[in-house]
Design a protein around this motif. Structure first.
Motif, mmCIF file in Angstrom:
data_model
loop_
_atom_site.group_PDB
_atom_site.id
_atom_site.type_symbol
_atom_site.label_atom_id
_atom_site.label_comp_id
_atom_site.label_asym_id
_atom_site.label_seq_id
_atom_site.Cartn_x
_atom_site.Cartn_y
_atom_site.Cartn_z
ATOM 1 N N GLU A 212 36.995 26.859 25.043
ATOM 2 C CA GLU A 212 38.129 27.684 24.633
ATOM 3 C C GLU A 212 37.839 28.499 23.382
ATOM 4 O OE1 GLU A 212 41.266 24.797 24.292
ATOM 5 O OE2 GLU A 212 41.997 25.219 26.314
ATOM 6 N N SER A 213 36.941 28.017 22.532
ATOM 7 C CA SER A 213 36.623 28.745 21.304
ATOM 8 C C SER A 213 35.637 29.874 21.553
ATOM 9 C CB SER A 213 36.034 27.778 20.262
ATOM 10 O OG SER A 213 34.727 27.355 20.636
ATOM 11 N N ASN A 214 35.141 29.993 22.770
ATOM 12 C CA ASN A 214 34.109 30.992 23.068
ATOM 13 C C ASN A 214 34.396 31.697 24.387
ATOM 14 O OD1 ASN A 214 31.691 32.431 22.709
ATOM 15 N ND2 ASN A 214 30.543 30.956 23.929
ATOM 16 N N SER A 215 35.679 31.964 24.665
ATOM 17 C CA SER A 215 36.017 32.631 25.919
ATOM 18 C C SER A 215 37.241 33.513 25.729
ATOM 19 C CB SER A 215 36.264 31.618 27.042
ATOM 20 O OG SER A 215 36.550 32.306 28.251
ATOM 21 N N PHE A 216 37.005 34.775 25.455
ATOM 22 C CA PHE A 216 38.090 35.744 25.358
ATOM 23 C C PHE A 216 38.837 35.836 26.685
ATOM 24 C CE2 PHE A 216 39.448 40.086 26.309
ATOM 25 C CZ PHE A 216 40.342 40.332 25.278
ATOM 26 N N LEU A 217 38.095 35.865 27.779
ATOM 27 C CA LEU A 217 38.713 36.033 29.093
ATOM 28 C C LEU A 217 39.555 34.830 29.483
ATOM 29 C CD1 LEU A 217 35.782 37.794 30.958
ATOM 30 C CD2 LEU A 217 38.039 38.761 30.485
ATOM 31 N N LEU A 218 39.145 33.621 29.088
ATOM 32 C CA LEU A 218 39.965 32.442 29.367
ATOM 33 C C LEU A 218 41.294 32.559 28.646
ATOM 34 C CD1 LEU A 218 40.296 29.553 30.530
ATOM 35 C CD2 LEU A 218 39.321 28.710 28.384
ATOM 36 N N ASP A 219 41.258 33.001 27.398
ATOM 37 C CA ASP A 219 42.475 33.149 26.611
ATOM 38 C C ASP A 219 43.397 34.196 27.212
ATOM 39 O OD1 ASP A 219 44.070 32.602 24.202
ATOM 40 O OD2 ASP A 219 43.546 34.648 23.622
ATOM 41 N N GLU A 220 42.809 35.262 27.755
ATOM 42 C CA GLU A 220 43.609 36.375 28.279
ATOM 43 C C GLU A 220 44.078 36.154 29.717
ATOM 44 O OE1 GLU A 220 44.617 39.316 26.828
ATOM 45 O OE2 GLU A 220 43.984 38.397 24.939
ATOM 46 N N SER A 221 43.308 35.423 30.515
ATOM 47 C CA SER A 221 43.632 35.371 31.945
ATOM 48 C C SER A 221 43.613 33.974 32.553
ATOM 49 C CB SER A 221 42.655 36.265 32.721
ATOM 50 O OG SER A 221 41.326 35.792 32.596
ATOM 51 N N GLY A 222 43.203 32.955 31.794
ATOM 52 C CA GLY A 222 43.201 31.604 32.327
ATOM 53 C C GLY A 222 42.174 31.404 33.440
ATOM 54 N N ILE A 223 42.173 30.208 33.999
ATOM 55 C CA ILE A 223 41.235 29.877 35.073
ATOM 56 C C ILE A 223 41.428 30.782 36.295
ATOM 57 C CG2 ILE A 223 40.509 28.087 36.691
ATOM 58 C CD1 ILE A 223 39.506 27.549 33.909
ATOM 59 N N PRO A 224 42.669 31.101 36.724
ATOM 60 C CA PRO A 224 42.817 31.987 37.899
ATOM 61 C C PRO A 224 42.165 33.352 37.693
ATOM 62 C CG PRO A 224 44.886 30.872 37.446
ATOM 63 C CD PRO A 224 43.979 30.584 36.288
ATOM 64 N N GLY A 225 42.314 33.920 36.490
ATOM 65 C CA GLY A 225 41.682 35.208 36.215
ATOM 66 C C GLY A 225 40.176 35.104 36.223
ATOM 67 N N LEU A 226 39.640 34.020 35.661
ATOM 68 C CA LEU A 226 38.192 33.825 35.659
ATOM 69 C C LEU A 226 37.659 33.716 37.086
ATOM 70 C CD1 LEU A 226 37.646 31.263 32.734
ATOM 71 C CD2 LEU A 226 37.157 33.705 32.724
ATOM 72 N N LEU A 227 38.378 32.992 37.926
ATOM 73 C CA LEU A 227 37.918 32.811 39.306
ATOM 74 C C LEU A 227 37.938 34.130 40.081
ATOM 75 C CD1 LEU A 227 39.564 29.387 40.195
ATOM 76 C CD2 LEU A 227 37.149 29.866 39.762
ATOM 77 N N ASP A 228 38.900 34.984 39.782
ATOM 78 C CA ASP A 228 38.915 36.307 40.416
ATOM 79 C C ASP A 228 37.654 37.079 40.043
ATOM 80 O OD1 ASP A 228 39.536 39.313 40.525
ATOM 81 O OD2 ASP A 228 41.264 38.476 41.572
ATOM 82 N N LEU A 229 37.256 36.984 38.764
ATOM 83 C CA LEU A 229 36.051 37.684 38.318
ATOM 84 C C LEU A 229 34.783 37.035 38.874
ATOM 85 C CD1 LEU A 229 37.008 38.452 34.610
ATOM 86 C CD2 LEU A 229 37.214 39.923 36.620
ATOM 87 N N VAL A 230 34.796 35.725 39.063
ATOM 88 C CA VAL A 230 33.662 35.055 39.713
ATOM 89 C C VAL A 230 33.445 35.628 41.104
ATOM 90 C CG1 VAL A 230 32.874 32.862 40.692
ATOM 91 C CG2 VAL A 230 33.845 32.905 38.392
ATOM 92 N N GLU A 231 34.537 35.808 41.836
ATOM 93 C CA GLU A 231 34.446 36.324 43.201
ATOM 94 C C GLU A 231 33.894 37.746 43.223
ATOM 95 O OE1 GLU A 231 37.271 36.812 47.187
ATOM 96 O OE2 GLU A 231 38.104 36.029 45.306
ATOM 97 N N ARG A 232 34.240 38.544 42.223
ATOM 98 C CA ARG A 232 33.795 39.938 42.200
ATOM 99 C C ARG A 232 32.367 40.084 41.677
ATOM 100 N NH1 ARG A 232 38.371 43.081 42.943
ATOM 101 N NH2 ARG A 232 40.262 41.827 42.762
ATOM 102 N N SER A 233 32.009 39.274 40.714
ATOM 103 C CA SER A 233 30.710 39.444 40.048
ATOM 104 C C SER A 233 29.620 38.529 40.590
ATOM 105 C CB SER A 233 30.868 39.170 38.550
ATOM 106 O OG SER A 233 31.151 37.800 38.307
ATOM 107 N N TRP A 234 30.025 37.393 41.124
ATOM 108 C CA TRP A 234 29.112 36.329 41.540
ATOM 109 C C TRP A 234 28.406 35.678 40.353
ATOM 110 C CZ3 TRP A 234 26.227 36.188 46.810
ATOM 111 C CH2 TRP A 234 27.171 36.211 47.851
#
Length: 668
Positions: A212-234
């Motif tokens: 949590e101290s090293n994840s801007f995207l986690l703070d902004e979008s949570g796990i669901p947002g991260l998983l969406d980006l995983v699907e797009r970026s691999w």
């Protein structure tokens, strides 16, 4: 991958390199503009960690010894190991089921003091002794079998393993197998003029570690947002979590390029094209800005172009291989005369699915009545928003894999033209523009003129530009704030009340600045609500005076007066003895050093001192505070509210000095 002349000789040389396991020739496109594939040498290595080492050797040693400098171009060098595996083997990192997440947290002071009993799991304390805590933690992990460990700091991983080892708990493990691995040490970096700090990164077998101290995207979008980006970026979840927005955007581009058989350059080698002075003068400009009309305005409408810059890139086919191409000599970009090729551009191919998906998600958010579903959709929308926000700036980034400064200039040129055309249409419809910046316009009906309805004008402009112009908000009133030392309007400082709701909009002022203490934030919002009720600078001043009285009486919880500042350099590098430097010295003495890019929180207790005793850190006992320091902050917050009303510093100070008996407004 290596391209260039002399590949046969290089291949012979590499066969004797112990790091190399195989070599073979393949056919790939070596740039986005390539029309035919080139023969390149694929080099297989024993370990993915040796890719960069070999690349440097080819560049520095082999070229110098047997070839001339620049003989080879290297590709697919700096892909993260897990990401490389996914894109090169076609292995999707997208989870096939809902992930189980376990939250681990511990205060920084407990890490310093080696106090594992302060650890919590999903908010629960586990015991009173180190043995009990670690045993319970091990049992909890094995029972829950989480896929993700969401940690307040990744330092929890080595800390718990080391504590278990010291206590002789031999079978302790946080992963699905024994041990852990340190992926990288802590580091400081600079991005877009801001200094950042990246903590050390760790992983455990079989689980993703999200820090949590090293994840801007986690703070902004949570796990669901991260998983969406995983699907797009691999990029696997753990790599996505610690990656920057630019890193994720690059990964999406890399995946798309490889699917098109285009190799990824190690370093961008395409220089900025030659420009005349006249072209440079016209091209080297930013986006549209219309200086705000300082003051209080009623009945204001804000309209925004949806994802303006990404839509421009798609609508006008702006991409590194299409702008200023060799096959066209047309004047396509307004004002600067760049040509744009009509073949399908790479960047629009990357961005269009993101734009369309976010629009679809926003429609679903508006339609759903399920709060859990809405929260999940909003997280995904937030993640995509940040990718779209960064895609424009990344075109001008010197190290962007698929960036080009001419694209950056062309996008700005189109944006300026679109906003100016929209302004003319709105004015012809009976509206006056009171502020405009980048992709937003604030308009107000002109007295004595008939107004074409805003939705009708938005539809007309959207159809003409093929980019959606949307009604963002209506305001009962809005105030545009001047610059602190000037009467000119600040482009990004304003506040107001949204029409038909009990909602304030606050941008750029103290209430939304990350360094502002909670008490000052609440006071400024109270001043704005007072203005909303009374429409009187005198009433605002009286309410401000009441806040200052509360400070002087000491009736404020010191926790609500904490100041948070981002550290830009090490404590030894500062020349001035500021409050922040005092806090850094204090933290260092307590074995809690702050590195550039990290935050430090403190209370000012005696600003007359120039030593570390002028402040107290957030975790220390907090009692007394320096009233004068916080009075100054309160006055500054009040000034931002009062200056749009025509009251300058001398006006409100004179009024405050003259107050002897307050009206009831000051005590509501």
């Amino acid at each position: 991958m290596v391209a260039g002349n002399g590949l046969d000789a290089l291949r012979d040389r590499l066969r004797s390199d112990p790091k190399v396991t195989s070599t073979r020739y393949e056919e790939w496109f070596t740039s986005l503009s390539s029309e035919t594939k080139s023969t390149v040498l694929r080099v297989g290595l024993e370990r993915a960690t040796e890719v960069r080492t070999l690349a440097h050797e080819i560049r520095r040693l082999y070229e110098i010894e047997q070839f001339h400098p620049g003989a080879f171009r290297l590709f697919n060098v700096d892909l993260a190991p897990q990401f490389r595996y996914c894109v090169e083997t076609g292995t999707s990192p997208v989870p096939e089921r809902d992930l189980r997440v376990l939250d681990l947290a511990i205060p920084e002071t407990a890490l310093r003091d080696q106090d594992v009993t302060a650890l919590t799991v999903d908010g629960d304390r586990l015991g009173d002794s180190p043995e009990a805590v670690l045993t319970a933690l091990d049992r909890r992990v094995q029972t829950a079998d989480p896929d993700v460990l969401r940690c307040s700091t990744a330092r929890i991983i080595p800390f718990c393993h080391e504590q278990a080892n010291e206590l002789g708990i031999d079978d302790f493990r946080l992963g699905r197998a024994d041990g852990y691995e340190k992926l990288a040490g802590s580091s400081t970096y600079e991005s877009y003029g801001q200094v950042g700090h990246s903590p050390a990164r760790f992983r455990v077998p079989g689980r993703a570690v999200v820090d949590e101290s090293n994840s801007f995207l986690l703070d902004e979008s949570g796990i669901p947002g991260l998983l969406d980006l995983v699907e797009r970026s691999w990029r696997p979840l753990q790599e996505t979590a610690w990656g920057s927005i630019g890193t994720i955007l690059t990964a999406i581009q890399v995946r798309t390029a490889l699917e098109r058989d285009v190799l990824i350059p190690w370093n961008k080698w395409e220089p900025e094209q030659f420009k005349t002075v006249a072209t440079l003068h016209e091209a080297d400009r930013g986006g549209f800005t219309f200086a705000p009309d300082v003051g209080m305005h009623e009945d204001v409408v804000q309209i925004d172009f949806g994802s303006l810059y990404p839509n421009i890139m798609c609508e006008y086919n702006i991409s590194p291989e299409t702008v200023c191409c060799d096959c066209h000599d047309s004047d396509d970009v307004p004002g600067i005369g760049y040509s744009i090729c009509d073949r399908d551009g790479f960047i629009p191919n990357v961005l269009r699915p993101i734009i369309d998906d976010r629009a679809s998600i926003k429609r679903e958010i508006a339609a759903t009545s399920d709060p859990d579903r809405r929260q999940n959709l909003q997280a995904r929308s937030n993640a995509l928003k940040w990718i779209l926000v960064s895609c424009f700036g990344y075109q001008g980034y010197r190290n962007a894999k698929f960036g080009r400064i001419e694209c950056h200039e062309a996008i700005n040129a189109f944006a300026r033209e679109i906003l100016l055309d929209a302004k003319e249409t709105l004015e012809a419809g009976g509206w006056r523009v009171v502020h405009g910046i980048v992709d937003s316009l604030w308009v107000q009906p002109v007295d004595g003129e008939s107004q074409t309805p805003i939705p009708e004008l938005c539809d007309r402009i959207s159809e003409r530009e093929s980019i959606p112009l949307e009604l963002e908000d209506r305001y009962d009133w809005i105030c545009f704030v001047p610059l602190r030392d000037s009467d000119a309007g600040a482009l990004t400082k304003y506040f107001g009340r949204v029409a038909g709701s009990d909602e304030l909009v606050t941008k750029g002022i103290e209430a939304v600045q990350r360094s502002t203490p909670t008490f000052i934030e609440a006071l400024q919002r109270d001043l704005i609500w007072t203005l909303d009720r009374e429409r009187s600078p005198e009433a605002v001043c009286e309410r401000l005076y009441h806040g200052i009285q509360t400070l002087e009486a000491g009736d404020v919880d010191p926790q609500n007066l904490l100041i948070r500042k981002r550290v830009s350099k090490s404590v030894e590098e500062y020349d001035q003895r500021t409050q922040t430097v005092a806090a850094l010295q204090r933290a260092k003495d307590q074995d809690l050093p702050r590195h550039p890019g990290q935050d430090v929180e403190y209370l000012v207790v005696d600003d007359s001192r120039r030593s570390k005793e002028r402040v107290r850190l957030a975790h220390e006992p907090l009692r007394e505070f320096d009233t004068e320091v916080y009075r100054t902050l309160a006055l500054r917050a009040g000034e931002s509210v009062l200056r749009p009303l025509g009251w300058d510093r001398s006006d409100y100070r004179r009024y405050l000095n003259g107050i002897t008996t307050l009206s009831l407004e000051g005590f509501q």
